[in-house]
Design a protein around this motif. Structure first.
Motif, PDB file in Angstrom:
ATOM      1  N   ILE A  21       0.859  -1.187   0.000  1.00  0.00           N
ATOM      2  CA  ILE A  21       0.000   0.000   0.000  1.00  0.00           C
ATOM      3  C   ILE A  21       0.894   1.237   0.000  1.00  0.00           C
ATOM      4  O   ILE A  21       1.776   1.360   0.843  1.00  0.00           O
ATOM      5  CB  ILE A  21      -0.923   0.014   1.240  1.00  0.00           C
ATOM      6  N   PHE A  22       0.702   2.110  -0.971  1.00  0.00           N
ATOM      7  CA  PHE A  22       1.417   3.390  -0.969  1.00  0.00           C
ATOM      8  C   PHE A  22       0.596   4.395  -0.177  1.00  0.00           C
ATOM      9  O   PHE A  22      -0.557   4.671  -0.527  1.00  0.00           O
ATOM     10  CB  PHE A  22       1.611   3.912  -2.399  1.00  0.00           C
ATOM     11  N   GLU A  23       1.168   4.898   0.891  1.00  0.00           N
ATOM     12  CA  GLU A  23       0.470   5.925   1.674  1.00  0.00           C
ATOM     13  C   GLU A  23       0.795   7.273   1.061  1.00  0.00           C
ATOM     14  O   GLU A  23       1.904   7.523   0.649  1.00  0.00           O
ATOM     15  CB  GLU A  23       0.953   5.909   3.130  1.00  0.00           C
ATOM     16  N   VAL A  29      -3.588   0.937  -3.220  1.00  0.00           N
ATOM     17  CA  VAL A  29      -3.279  -0.475  -3.002  1.00  0.00           C
ATOM     18  C   VAL A  29      -2.626  -0.986  -4.281  1.00  0.00           C
ATOM     19  O   VAL A  29      -3.291  -1.333  -5.243  1.00  0.00           O
ATOM     20  CB  VAL A  29      -4.549  -1.288  -2.689  1.00  0.00           C
ATOM     21  N   ALA A  30      -1.302  -0.987  -4.295  1.00  0.00           N
ATOM     22  CA  ALA A  30      -0.583  -1.363  -5.512  1.00  0.00           C
ATOM     23  C   ALA A  30      -0.597  -2.871  -5.697  1.00  0.00           C
ATOM     24  O   ALA A  30      -0.664  -3.361  -6.816  1.00  0.00           O
ATOM     25  CB  ALA A  30       0.844  -0.836  -5.457  1.00  0.00           C
ATOM     26  N   LEU A  31      -0.523  -3.617  -4.588  1.00  0.00           N
ATOM     27  CA  LEU A  31      -0.541  -5.080  -4.679  1.00  0.00           C
ATOM     28  C   LEU A  31      -1.345  -5.638  -3.521  1.00  0.00           C
ATOM     29  O   LEU A  31      -1.309  -5.098  -2.409  1.00  0.00           O
ATOM     30  CB  LEU A  31       0.880  -5.643  -4.611  1.00  0.00           C
ATOM     31  N   ALA A  49      -2.301  -4.584 -17.390  1.00  0.00           N
ATOM     32  CA  ALA A  49      -2.622  -3.215 -17.758  1.00  0.00           C
ATOM     33  C   ALA A  49      -1.708  -2.231 -17.022  1.00  0.00           C
ATOM     34  O   ALA A  49      -1.168  -2.545 -15.968  1.00  0.00           O
ATOM     35  CB  ALA A  49      -4.081  -2.923 -17.418  1.00  0.00           C
ATOM     36  N   SER A  50      -1.570  -1.057 -17.585  1.00  0.00           N
ATOM     37  CA  SER A  50      -0.726  -0.042 -16.964  1.00  0.00           C
ATOM     38  C   SER A  50      -1.231   0.281 -15.558  1.00  0.00           C
ATOM     39  O   SER A  50      -2.432   0.428 -15.338  1.00  0.00           O
ATOM     40  CB  SER A  50      -0.746   1.219 -17.823  1.00  0.00           C
ATOM     41  N   GLY A  51      -0.299   0.321 -14.601  1.00  0.00           N
ATOM     42  CA  GLY A  51      -0.676   0.666 -13.238  1.00  0.00           C
ATOM     43  C   GLY A  51      -1.141  -0.515 -12.398  1.00  0.00           C
ATOM     44  O   GLY A  51      -1.635  -0.335 -11.297  1.00  0.00           O
ATOM     45  N   CYS A  52      -0.949  -1.750 -12.914  1.00  0.00           N
ATOM     46  CA  CYS A  52      -1.438  -2.910 -12.168  1.00  0.00           C
ATOM     47  C   CYS A  52      -0.414  -3.392 -11.145  1.00  0.00           C
ATOM     48  O   CYS A  52      -0.664  -4.345 -10.422  1.00  0.00           O
ATOM     49  CB  CYS A  52      -1.810  -4.032 -13.103  1.00  0.00           C
ATOM     50  N   GLY A  53       0.738  -2.756 -11.097  1.00  0.00           N
ATOM     51  CA  GLY A  53       1.699  -3.096 -10.046  1.00  0.00           C
ATOM     52  C   GLY A  53       2.851  -3.980 -10.477  1.00  0.00           C
ATOM     53  O   GLY A  53       3.569  -4.526  -9.640  1.00  0.00           O
ATOM     54  N   LYS A  54       3.090  -4.092 -11.789  1.00  0.00           N
ATOM     55  CA  LYS A  54       4.196  -4.921 -12.273  1.00  0.00           C
ATOM     56  C   LYS A  54       5.538  -4.419 -11.745  1.00  0.00           C
ATOM     57  O   LYS A  54       6.318  -5.183 -11.172  1.00  0.00           O
ATOM     58  CB  LYS A  54       4.243  -4.911 -13.813  1.00  0.00           C
ATOM     59  N   SER A  55       5.766  -3.123 -11.957  1.00  0.00           N
ATOM     60  CA  SER A  55       7.048  -2.559 -11.512  1.00  0.00           C
ATOM     61  C   SER A  55       7.176  -2.661 -10.003  1.00  0.00           C
ATOM     62  O   SER A  55       8.260  -2.966  -9.484  1.00  0.00           O
ATOM     63  CB  SER A  55       7.168  -1.091 -11.928  1.00  0.00           C
ATOM     64  N   THR A  56       6.083  -2.404  -9.309  1.00  0.00           N
ATOM     65  CA  THR A  56       6.127  -2.450  -7.851  1.00  0.00           C
ATOM     66  C   THR A  56       6.527  -3.849  -7.382  1.00  0.00           C
ATOM     67  O   THR A  56       7.396  -3.990  -6.511  1.00  0.00           O
ATOM     68  CB  THR A  56       4.757  -2.065  -7.264  1.00  0.00           C
ATOM     69  N   LEU A  57       5.934  -4.878  -7.977  1.00  0.00           N
ATOM     70  CA  LEU A  57       6.269  -6.249  -7.589  1.00  0.00           C
ATOM     71  C   LEU A  57       7.748  -6.525  -7.848  1.00  0.00           C
ATOM     72  O   LEU A  57       8.462  -7.069  -6.998  1.00  0.00           O
ATOM     73  CB  LEU A  57       5.383  -7.237  -8.360  1.00  0.00           C
ATOM     74  N   ASP A 174      12.868  -4.536 -15.904  1.00  0.00           N
ATOM     75  CA  ASP A 174      11.623  -3.763 -15.988  1.00  0.00           C
ATOM     76  C   ASP A 174      11.521  -3.083 -17.348  1.00  0.00           C
ATOM     77  O   ASP A 174      12.162  -2.056 -17.584  1.00  0.00           O
ATOM     78  CB  ASP A 174      11.574  -2.716 -14.865  1.00  0.00           C
ATOM     79  N   GLU A 175      10.744  -3.656 -18.228  1.00  0.00           N
ATOM     80  CA  GLU A 175      10.591  -3.153 -19.593  1.00  0.00           C
ATOM     81  C   GLU A 175      11.926  -2.732 -20.204  1.00  0.00           C
ATOM     82  O   GLU A 175      12.058  -1.610 -20.706  1.00  0.00           O
ATOM     83  CB  GLU A 175       9.603  -1.974 -19.625  1.00  0.00           C
ATOM     84  N   PRO A 176      12.913  -3.643 -20.198  1.00  0.00           N
ATOM     85  CA  PRO A 176      14.257  -3.232 -20.648  1.00  0.00           C
ATOM     86  C   PRO A 176      14.294  -2.849 -22.123  1.00  0.00           C
ATOM     87  O   PRO A 176      15.164  -2.096 -22.535  1.00  0.00           O
ATOM     88  CB  PRO A 176      15.108  -4.475 -20.383  1.00  0.00           C
TER      89      PRO A 176
HETATM   90  N1  LIG Z   1       6.087   5.730  -5.227  1.00  0.00           N
HETATM   91  C1  LIG Z   1       4.762   5.624  -5.372  1.00  0.00           C
HETATM   92  N2  LIG Z   1       3.934   6.356  -4.607  1.00  0.00           N
HETATM   93  C2  LIG Z   1       2.588   6.243  -4.738  1.00  0.00           C
HETATM   94  N3  LIG Z   1       1.988   5.436  -5.613  1.00  0.00           N
HETATM   95  C3  LIG Z   1       2.763   4.688  -6.405  1.00  0.00           C
HETATM   96  C4  LIG Z   1       4.180   4.744  -6.342  1.00  0.00           C
HETATM   97  N4  LIG Z   1       4.693   3.894  -7.250  1.00  0.00           N
HETATM   98  C5  LIG Z   1       3.628   3.326  -7.860  1.00  0.00           C
HETATM   99  N5  LIG Z   1       2.478   3.798  -7.358  1.00  0.00           N
HETATM  100  C6  LIG Z   1       1.123   3.388  -7.765  1.00  0.00           C
HETATM  101  O1  LIG Z   1       1.037   1.994  -7.647  1.00  0.00           O
HETATM  102  C7  LIG Z   1       0.326   1.430  -8.735  1.00  0.00           C
HETATM  103  C8  LIG Z   1       1.194   0.426  -9.447  1.00  0.00           C
HETATM  104  O2  LIG Z   1       2.255   1.085 -10.070  1.00  0.00           O
HETATM  105  P1  LIG Z   1       3.357   0.335 -10.948  1.00  0.00           P
HETATM  106  O3  LIG Z   1       4.345   1.344 -11.389  1.00  0.00           O
HETATM  107  O4  LIG Z   1       3.861  -0.831 -10.205  1.00  0.00           O
HETATM  108  O5  LIG Z   1       2.504  -0.147 -12.186  1.00  0.00           O
HETATM  109  P2  LIG Z   1       2.991  -0.852 -13.528  1.00  0.00           P
HETATM  110  O6  LIG Z   1       2.183  -2.075 -13.676  1.00  0.00           O
HETATM  111  O7  LIG Z   1       4.454  -0.992 -13.532  1.00  0.00           O
HETATM  112  O8  LIG Z   1       2.523   0.200 -14.608  1.00  0.00           O
HETATM  113  P3  LIG Z   1       3.195   0.567 -16.019  1.00  0.00           P
HETATM  114  O9  LIG Z   1       2.804  -0.533 -16.961  1.00  0.00           O
HETATM  115  O10 LIG Z   1       2.543   1.848 -16.391  1.00  0.00           O
HETATM  116  O11 LIG Z   1       4.662   0.663 -15.822  1.00  0.00           O
HETATM  117  C9  LIG Z   1      -0.081   2.602  -9.614  1.00  0.00           C
HETATM  118  O12 LIG Z   1      -1.403   2.946  -9.318  1.00  0.00           O
HETATM  119  C10 LIG Z   1       0.851   3.689  -9.222  1.00  0.00           C
HETATM  120  O13 LIG Z   1       0.233   4.956  -9.382  1.00  0.00           O
END
Ligand SMILES: Nc1ncnc2c1ncn2[C@@H]1O[C@H](COP(=O)(O)OP(=O)(O)OP(=O)(O)O)[C@@H](O)[C@H]1O
Ligand SMILES: [Mg+2]
Lengths: 282, 269
Positions: A21-23, A29-31, A49-57, A174-176
């Motif tokens: 969770i990003f506060e 709720v990223a994941l 989809a974009s923003g689904c949390g791939k990079s975060t994971l 990450d999307e290299p």
């Molecule tokens: N540092 C952060 N602070 C707050 N919210 C964040 C932060 N990083 C990511 N998020 C949010 O967490 C969610 C997941 O982000 P993430 O970058 O992991 O998505 P993604 O799947 O990699 O998207 P993309 O395909 O666009 O790269 C998004 O809603 C994003 O706005």
């Protein structure tokens, strides 16, 4: 690979009930409740989809971001910080522009983790490895060039070689190839498969390109957004020896269509056929 | 059929320009004001006290050089500016680095610095005289106050501009915190830092006259102030132009150093 053998192995990466969770001004709720095992020497791709949390994971696996619930282990150890066992390749801006190609690749040699208790044989082996990686990436003639003299494709090859240099157990990407043109990307795909077969690394690879995800991965993990979670895991039925024409086979195209369809469904952006009809009518 | 070769116009947005053209335009830009000055001064429209002719400014400069220790004035002014600016740099670099690297330090120091930098350096003169006295230290202190706070903020910004991918790549290769600072943050920010040093050096010179308001009896700024008292407009002109020229030379030296120190930045692919 023999399925029963895979199950008996301790997974390289083990993720259970993971949440993030990003506060902020707005809670994101990223994941949520992610369970995933990645086996040793497995190539897993993450799509969604974009923003689904791939990079975060991916960043949580790399120790660059902290999870807020659940647990994650890499190589049997809980992940608490970045480490030399999990190298990361970024989309761009990660090379050191003040170092030439070979010094970028050798960067990890300057770090303390790799300097302790070195014998001269180690040093020799290491410089041999740097040269080998340079060759493997087809960069031998570019050894002395600086990053801003290289094309985008070459820059990413240097970044991959640099990440491979300390023999990481896990390679995170990450999307290299996200910023590369289609032709260069194809070349990079075959290169990374070659590297994967040669180096026996475990790779987790994020992409938004479903074709890339299937061509490279042994499993494709589809994440769904809001909240980010694992939706479906597809097992890719192709062996390790893959060639470009695989992309035109029936099996491949069917799988691609299925995954694309599912991404659209999960993203809540299902193609509005009615609207398309109206537009083509005019 | 006629072939049409496209020639980019000089006035296309960010259009190309040859070196020769560049210097032609630069020469026009530099010479026009001098010609205008010369024309107006010699036309008789303006009294000599308000605007001396280039010739008399030149003559005054020579006189200053021969009889009034111009070189001494230049040397002491260069010394004051460099010392005040150098002291700023030595302290601002580590503080800026810390602000740009660690969030708590940023929270602790950045708002404070932001607040102080709006205070006019001139207004500190009475305080400086009280605290530091009226000798050399006070002049250096004024230049220090004028440059230091801006410099801290700029250094912090330079460090913050280092792409996080560069930092994180090092971390996932096993770099410790101090290794990230030494092997990534510093080398990555260095070119920007040198530019910051160049820009703040320019500002330091603008504080020279203010600094030499404080009980000085030498220096270019002091000479300008004294000339004002005797209505020697030509000497005021000479002093101002000399400060500009010294600044120009120092600026070019910094640019040269930049090219020499960071050749990889000036490469063309
Ligand atoms: N540092 C952060 N602070 C707050 N919210 C964040 C932060 N990083 C990511 N998020 C949010 O967490 C969610 C997941 O982000 P993430 O970058 O992991 O998505 P993604 O799947 O990699 O998207 P993309 O395909 O666009 O790269 C998004 O809603 C994003 O706005
Ligand atoms: Mg992403």
């Amino acid at each position: 690979m023999d399925a029963s053998k895979v199950v008996s192995m301790v997974p390289r990466i083990r993720i259970r009930g993971l949440g993030k969770i990003f506060e902020g001004t707005q809670q994101v709720v990223a994941l949520q409740n992610v369970d995933l095992d990645v086996q040793e020497n497995e190539f897993v791709t993450l799509v969604g989809a974009s923003g689904c949390g791939k990079s975060t994971l991916l960043r949580i696996i790399g120790g660059l971001e902290y999870h807020t619930s659940g647990e994650i282990h890499a190589g049997g150890r809980p992940v608490t910080a970045p480490g030399a066992d999990r190298a990361m390749v970024f989309q761009h801006y990660s090379l050191y522009p003040w170092l030439n190609v070979i010094d970028n690749i050798r960067f990890s040699r300057r770090l303390r983790v790799n300097r302790e208790d070195l014998t001269s044989a180690d040093v020799e082996r290491a410089s041999g490895r740097a040269d080998a990686l340079l060759n493997l990436m087809g960069l031998s003639s570019m050894s002395g060039a600086y990053p801003n003299q290289l094309s985008g494709g070459m820059q990413q090859r240097v970044a991959i070689a640099r990440a491979l240099m300390p023999k990481p157990e896990i390679l995170l990407m990450d999307e290299p190839f996200g910023a590369l043109d289609a032709q260069t990307r194809e070349v990079m795909h075959d290169l990374i498969l070659h590297v994967f077969n040669l180096e026996k690394a475990t790779i987790v690879f994020v992409t938004h390109d479903v074709e890339e995800a299937i061509y490279l991965g042994q499993r494709v993990v589809l994440l769904a957004p809001r909240p980010g979670r694992i939706d479906t895991i597809y097992k890719v039925p192709f062996g390790t020896d893959r060639q470009q024409d695989l992309k035109h086979t029936r099996e491949f195209l069917d799988m691609k269509r299925e995954i694309l369809e599912r991404i659209r469904e999960t993203s809540g952006m299902k193609t509005d056929t009615h609207l398309l009809d109206k537009m083509s009518a005019t | 059929m006629t072939t049409v070769t496209a020639r980019p116009s000089l006035w296309s947005i960010r259009g190309p320009m040859t070196q020769r053209r560049y210097w032609m335009f630069a020469a026009v830009g530099l010479l026009t004001p001098i010609l205008l000055w010369w024309g107006i001064a010699n036309s008789g429209w303006v009294e000599k006290v308000f605007m001396p002719a280039p010739g008399s400014v030149w003559a005054r400069t020579l006189l200053w050089l021969e009889e009034d220790n111009l070189l001494g004035d230049m040397a002491i002014s260069i010394y004051r500016v460099t010392a005040g600016w150098g002291l700023s740099a030595v302290i601002a670099m580590p503080i800026g680095l810390l602000i740009g690297t660690f969030r708590p330090v940023q929270a602790l120091l950045e708002p404070l610095t932001d607040f102080i930098r709006y205070m006019p350096a001139v207004a500190f003169i009475p305080l400086v005289m009280l605290w530091v006295g009226i000798d050399e230290g006070s002049k250096i202190a004024i230049i220090f106050i004028g440059t230091f706070f801006q410099m801290v903020l700029m250094v912090a910004e330079d460090v913050r501009r280092v792409p996080s991918a560069q930092i994180e790549a090092a971390q996932t290769l096993g770099a410790t915190r101090s290794e990230v600072i030494q092997l990534v943050l510093l080398p990555s920010a260095k070119p920007a830092l040198l530019d910051t040093m160049r820009v703040t050096m320019g500002w330091a010179w603008t504080y020279l006259v203010v600094a030499e308001l404080v009980a000085a009896n030498s220096g270019l700024g002091y000479a300008i102030l004294k000339a004002q008292r005797f209505l020697q407009t030509d000497k005021i002109f000479a002093g101002i132009i000399l400060i500009g020229l010294i600044g120009l030379v120092i600026d070019q030296l910094f640019r040269l150093a930049h090219r020499k120190a960071f050749p990889w930045m000036h490469l063309k692919s």
